[in-house]
Write a protein that holds these residues in place. Structure first.
Motif, PDB file in Angstrom:
ATOM      1  N   ILE A 268       4.275   8.956   5.600  1.00  0.00           N
ATOM      2  CA  ILE A 268       3.776  10.042   5.514  1.00  0.00           C
ATOM      3  C   ILE A 268       3.983   9.808   3.919  1.00  0.00           C
ATOM      4  CG2 ILE A 268       4.465  12.284   4.720  1.00  0.00           C
ATOM      5  CD1 ILE A 268       5.573  12.875   7.874  1.00  0.00           C
ATOM      6  N   VAL A 269       3.460  10.393   3.461  1.00  0.00           N
ATOM      7  CA  VAL A 269       3.196   9.823   1.268  1.00  0.00           C
ATOM      8  C   VAL A 269       3.450  10.843   0.819  1.00  0.00           C
ATOM      9  CG1 VAL A 269       2.724   8.287  -0.240  1.00  0.00           C
ATOM     10  CG2 VAL A 269       2.403   7.716   1.808  1.00  0.00           C
ATOM     11  N   ILE A 270       4.579  11.075   0.144  1.00  0.00           N
ATOM     12  CA  ILE A 270       4.552  12.442   0.100  1.00  0.00           C
ATOM     13  C   ILE A 270       4.824  11.677  -1.839  1.00  0.00           C
ATOM     14  CG2 ILE A 270       6.574  14.524  -1.342  1.00  0.00           C
ATOM     15  CD1 ILE A 270       7.306  13.875   1.792  1.00  0.00           C
ATOM     16  N   ASP A 271       3.599  12.239  -3.247  1.00  0.00           N
ATOM     17  CA  ASP A 271       3.217  11.584  -4.376  1.00  0.00           C
ATOM     18  C   ASP A 271       4.590  13.146  -4.687  1.00  0.00           C
ATOM     19  OD1 ASP A 271       3.013  11.337  -6.351  1.00  0.00           O
ATOM     20  OD2 ASP A 271       0.340  11.351  -5.869  1.00  0.00           O
ATOM     21  N   LEU A 272       5.077  13.170  -5.396  1.00  0.00           N
ATOM     22  CA  LEU A 272       5.428  14.264  -6.368  1.00  0.00           C
ATOM     23  C   LEU A 272       5.565  14.245  -7.655  1.00  0.00           C
ATOM     24  CD1 LEU A 272       9.402  14.651  -4.743  1.00  0.00           C
ATOM     25  CD2 LEU A 272       7.277  16.139  -4.215  1.00  0.00           C
ATOM     26  N   GLY A 273       4.473  13.090  -8.546  1.00  0.00           N
ATOM     27  CA  GLY A 273       4.561  12.645  -9.585  1.00  0.00           C
ATOM     28  C   GLY A 273       3.472  12.986 -10.077  1.00  0.00           C
ATOM     29  N   LEU A 274       3.507  13.889 -11.540  1.00  0.00           N
ATOM     30  CA  LEU A 274       2.378  13.864 -11.956  1.00  0.00           C
ATOM     31  C   LEU A 274       2.512  13.309 -13.870  1.00  0.00           C
ATOM     32  CD1 LEU A 274      -0.394  16.279 -12.178  1.00  0.00           C
ATOM     33  CD2 LEU A 274       1.645  17.502 -13.387  1.00  0.00           C
ATOM     34  N   PRO A 275       1.351  12.400 -14.264  1.00  0.00           N
ATOM     35  CA  PRO A 275       0.075  11.846 -13.422  1.00  0.00           C
ATOM     36  C   PRO A 275       0.359  11.371 -12.288  1.00  0.00           C
ATOM     37  CG  PRO A 275      -0.117  10.363 -15.909  1.00  0.00           C
ATOM     38  CD  PRO A 275       1.637  11.370 -15.577  1.00  0.00           C
ATOM     39  N   ARG A 276      -0.433  11.974 -10.830  1.00  0.00           N
ATOM     40  CA  ARG A 276       0.043  10.892  -9.563  1.00  0.00           C
ATOM     41  C   ARG A 276       0.175   9.692  -9.702  1.00  0.00           C
ATOM     42  NH1 ARG A 276      -3.959  13.494  -6.737  1.00  0.00           N
ATOM     43  NH2 ARG A 276      -5.305  14.593  -8.161  1.00  0.00           N
ATOM     44  N   ASN A 277       1.426   9.630  -8.290  1.00  0.00           N
ATOM     45  CA  ASN A 277       1.612   8.082  -8.324  1.00  0.00           C
ATOM     46  C   ASN A 277       1.417   7.616  -7.572  1.00  0.00           C
ATOM     47  OD1 ASN A 277       5.552   8.898  -8.932  1.00  0.00           O
ATOM     48  ND2 ASN A 277       3.817   8.735 -10.498  1.00  0.00           N
ATOM     49  N   VAL A 278       0.385   8.265  -6.624  1.00  0.00           N
ATOM     50  CA  VAL A 278      -0.234   7.620  -4.986  1.00  0.00           C
ATOM     51  C   VAL A 278      -1.600   7.630  -5.240  1.00  0.00           C
ATOM     52  CG1 VAL A 278      -0.282   8.020  -3.162  1.00  0.00           C
ATOM     53  CG2 VAL A 278       2.048   7.826  -4.192  1.00  0.00           C
ATOM     54  N   ASP A 279      -3.394   7.307  -5.034  1.00  0.00           N
ATOM     55  CA  ASP A 279      -4.122   6.996  -5.611  1.00  0.00           C
ATOM     56  C   ASP A 279      -5.163   7.490  -4.062  1.00  0.00           C
ATOM     57  OD1 ASP A 279      -7.381   6.473  -5.651  1.00  0.00           O
ATOM     58  OD2 ASP A 279      -6.503   4.640  -6.960  1.00  0.00           O
ATOM     59  N   PRO A 280      -5.772   8.871  -4.591  1.00  0.00           N
ATOM     60  CA  PRO A 280      -5.843   9.581  -3.329  1.00  0.00           C
ATOM     61  C   PRO A 280      -6.795   8.677  -2.307  1.00  0.00           C
ATOM     62  CG  PRO A 280      -6.527  10.597  -5.659  1.00  0.00           C
ATOM     63  CD  PRO A 280      -5.735   9.305  -5.452  1.00  0.00           C
ATOM     64  N   ASP A 281      -7.015   7.109  -2.426  1.00  0.00           N
ATOM     65  CA  ASP A 281      -7.934   6.293  -1.268  1.00  0.00           C
ATOM     66  C   ASP A 281      -6.880   6.256  -0.364  1.00  0.00           C
ATOM     67  OD1 ASP A 281      -6.041   4.516  -2.766  1.00  0.00           O
ATOM     68  OD2 ASP A 281      -7.724   2.910  -3.637  1.00  0.00           O
ATOM     69  N   SER A 283      -4.887   7.963   1.206  1.00  0.00           N
ATOM     70  CA  SER A 283      -5.314   9.065   2.533  1.00  0.00           C
ATOM     71  C   SER A 283      -6.377   8.274   3.443  1.00  0.00           C
ATOM     72  CB  SER A 283      -6.318  10.460   1.921  1.00  0.00           C
ATOM     73  OG  SER A 283      -6.867  10.329   0.972  1.00  0.00           O
ATOM     74  N   THR A 284      -7.421   7.488   3.119  1.00  0.00           N
ATOM     75  CA  THR A 284      -8.631   6.077   3.997  1.00  0.00           C
ATOM     76  C   THR A 284      -7.833   5.585   4.363  1.00  0.00           C
ATOM     77  OG1 THR A 284      -9.119   4.436   2.143  1.00  0.00           O
ATOM     78  CG2 THR A 284     -10.103   7.385   1.676  1.00  0.00           C
ATOM     79  N   ILE A 285      -6.353   5.129   4.300  1.00  0.00           N
ATOM     80  CA  ILE A 285      -6.191   4.737   4.800  1.00  0.00           C
ATOM     81  C   ILE A 285      -5.304   5.031   7.145  1.00  0.00           C
ATOM     82  CG2 ILE A 285      -3.987   2.357   5.465  1.00  0.00           C
ATOM     83  CD1 ILE A 285      -5.902   2.223   3.947  1.00  0.00           C
ATOM     84  N   THR A 286      -6.161   4.071   7.914  1.00  0.00           N
ATOM     85  CA  THR A 286      -5.584   4.617   9.384  1.00  0.00           C
ATOM     86  C   THR A 286      -4.009   4.987   9.561  1.00  0.00           C
ATOM     87  OG1 THR A 286      -7.641   4.077   9.948  1.00  0.00           O
ATOM     88  CG2 THR A 286      -5.384   4.323  11.636  1.00  0.00           C
ATOM     89  N   GLY A 287      -3.579   6.479   9.824  1.00  0.00           N
ATOM     90  CA  GLY A 287      -2.026   6.598  10.176  1.00  0.00           C
ATOM     91  C   GLY A 287      -1.617   7.023   8.510  1.00  0.00           C
ATOM     92  N   ILE A 288      -1.746   7.334   7.357  1.00  0.00           N
ATOM     93  CA  ILE A 288      -1.152   7.875   6.663  1.00  0.00           C
ATOM     94  C   ILE A 288      -1.921   9.099   6.200  1.00  0.00           C
ATOM     95  CG2 ILE A 288      -1.350   7.173   4.281  1.00  0.00           C
ATOM     96  CD1 ILE A 288       0.288   5.544   5.458  1.00  0.00           C
TER      97      ILE A 288
END
Length: 421
Positions: A268-281, A283-288
């Protein structure tokens, strides 16, 4: 005159807020240095809002529309946002509405989670940053200091702002539906700021023990030592070892992307950053599974209606009192000018009385008493008119009846006082 440009989670997309959070804070210095009308600027940029608080010189208040248009241009340019798009996303507040809005914001009443813990500290830090940048002003100082006091009053006098209200805790609550036992989960925290410290506290409240921190800026070791964590200097290795990843850095570009992760175990990846700290891509990784701010905000709980109503009533009352006291202060030049004018006439009459033989001082005493009586009613009426929102009529009356320019008369009196000091 105070004005506010506000864009928040209610009227603006997270994509727009992300752009504003990157560039617009730099615009404060430009707004103050390049605008004749704007005497002060404080920028508040959080994970779900961007706001620019401005003080417009009262003598140039007629140019406020032009000042606002210029502000839109400057902020848009600094953020890479088209001015027209920005104009459609931003709400402009002025006058007494500014105080009530900031007091509500600082009290957590305008947050995704009503009564959240972090916002009052963010408001205080925005003022501190403006002081460092030299963009604050006397009016904004009063406004933000009163906002801090109001926030404390709301938390102490109403049921809003219960312990632990925050986006961090809401994110962890959503993640808890996927995590059976936090005590056995390996958690990686990316970031070492105030938000990261809040995250550590929230994790430990849930029983998490295996906590590792990584810092893009290299501060992980110091942060880990202070809070009793494990520090990592290799992001890829730390990500691979974690069951839960929480990002909360001030980086202007994503820190974690699909390139840092491999398909495999559920994470599980929780992104609390703004600007976003985690690239939306990611979510394309299996298991994420990615929980970003936009997703988390959709699950924000409903307000406790009665508590929120009480808090808003308190905020409204404080804002009204603040507006009244501000207006009274704005009448000070007119009151000072009137008193200076009258006391100037008094001193001339006292001098004349002494030249005619007022040895026992009775005439002088009578003149001073009469002057005090005559000035009492105008002083009281000035405060009454100010609180009724009609202070300008007092200034106009002083000018019409005595031919006094309040600003120049006050400046002259201050000069005399300084010379005689």
């Amino acid at each position: 005159m105070l004005m506010c440009l506000t864009a928040n989670h209610r009227n603006t997309s997270f994509e727009m807020l992300e752009k504003l959070s990157i560039g617009a804070p730099r615009a404060a210095g430009i707004l103050v240095s390049d605008s004749v009308a704007i005497s002060g600027a404080v920028v508040l940029a959080t994970c779900n809002r961007f706001e620019a608080y401005l003080e417009i010189d009262d003598s140039l208040a007629a140019d406020s529309a032009a000042a606002m248009e210029n502000s839109m241009q400057v902020i848009g340019l600094a953020s890479g946002v088209d001015a027209e798009e920005l104009r459609s996303s931003v709400t402009v507040l002025s006058g007494t509405d500014v105080a009530e809005h900031l007091f509500a914001v600082s009290s957590g009443l305008e947050s995704v989670i009503v009564g959240e813990d972090e916002i009052s500290g963010q408001v205080r830090r925005s003022l501190a940053q403006a002081r460092i940048a030299g963009t604050t002003s006397s009016g904004l100082e009063r406004l933000f200091q009163k906002a801090a006091n109001t926030s404390r009053e709301v938390k102490s006098q109403t049921a809003v702002g219960g312990a632990g209200r925050s986006l961090v805790r809401l994110g962890l609550e959503l993640a808890s539906s996927r995590i059976v036992d936090w005590s056995s989960s390996r958690v990686l925290i990316v970031g070492t700021g105030q938000y990261a410290a809040t995250t550590v506290a929230a994790l430990r409240d849930r029983g998490a023990e295996d906590l590792t921190v990584f810092s893009p800026s290299g501060r992980a070791a110091k942060f880990a030592l202070r809070l009793g964590l494990t520090a990592s200097t290799n992001l890829v290795t730390a990500l691979a070892a974690a069951d839960v990843v929480i990002t909360c850095t001030a980086s202007e570009a994503p820190v974690v992307s699909a390139a840092h992760l491999v398909a495999g175990d559920r994470r599980i990846v929780i992104d609390l950053g703004l600007p976003r700290n985690v690239d939306p891509d990611v979510s394309t990784i299996t298991g994420i599974e990615l929980l970003d701010l936009e997703t988390i905000s959709l699950h924000a709980p409903l307000e406790e209606l009665s508590a929120t109503r009480d808090a808003r009533a308190l905020v409204s009352s404080v804002a009204s009192e603040f507006a009244a006291s501000t207006t009274e202060q704005q009448l000070t030049p007119a009151i000072v000018a009137l008193r200076s004018h009258v006391f100037g006439l008094l001193e001339a009459e006292i001098t004349r009385a002494h030249s005619r033989g007022d040895e026992d001082g009775r005439i002088e005493a009578a003149l001073r008493h009469l002057t005090g009586v005559l000035l009492h009613t105008p002083s009281v009426r000035a405060r009454e008119l100010a609180r009724a929102g009609d202070g300008q009529s007092f200034s106009d009356a002083v000018t019409a009846l005595f031919g006094i320019d309040a600003v120049s008369e006050t400046a002259t009196q201050l000069t005399r006082d300084n010379l005689s000091a």
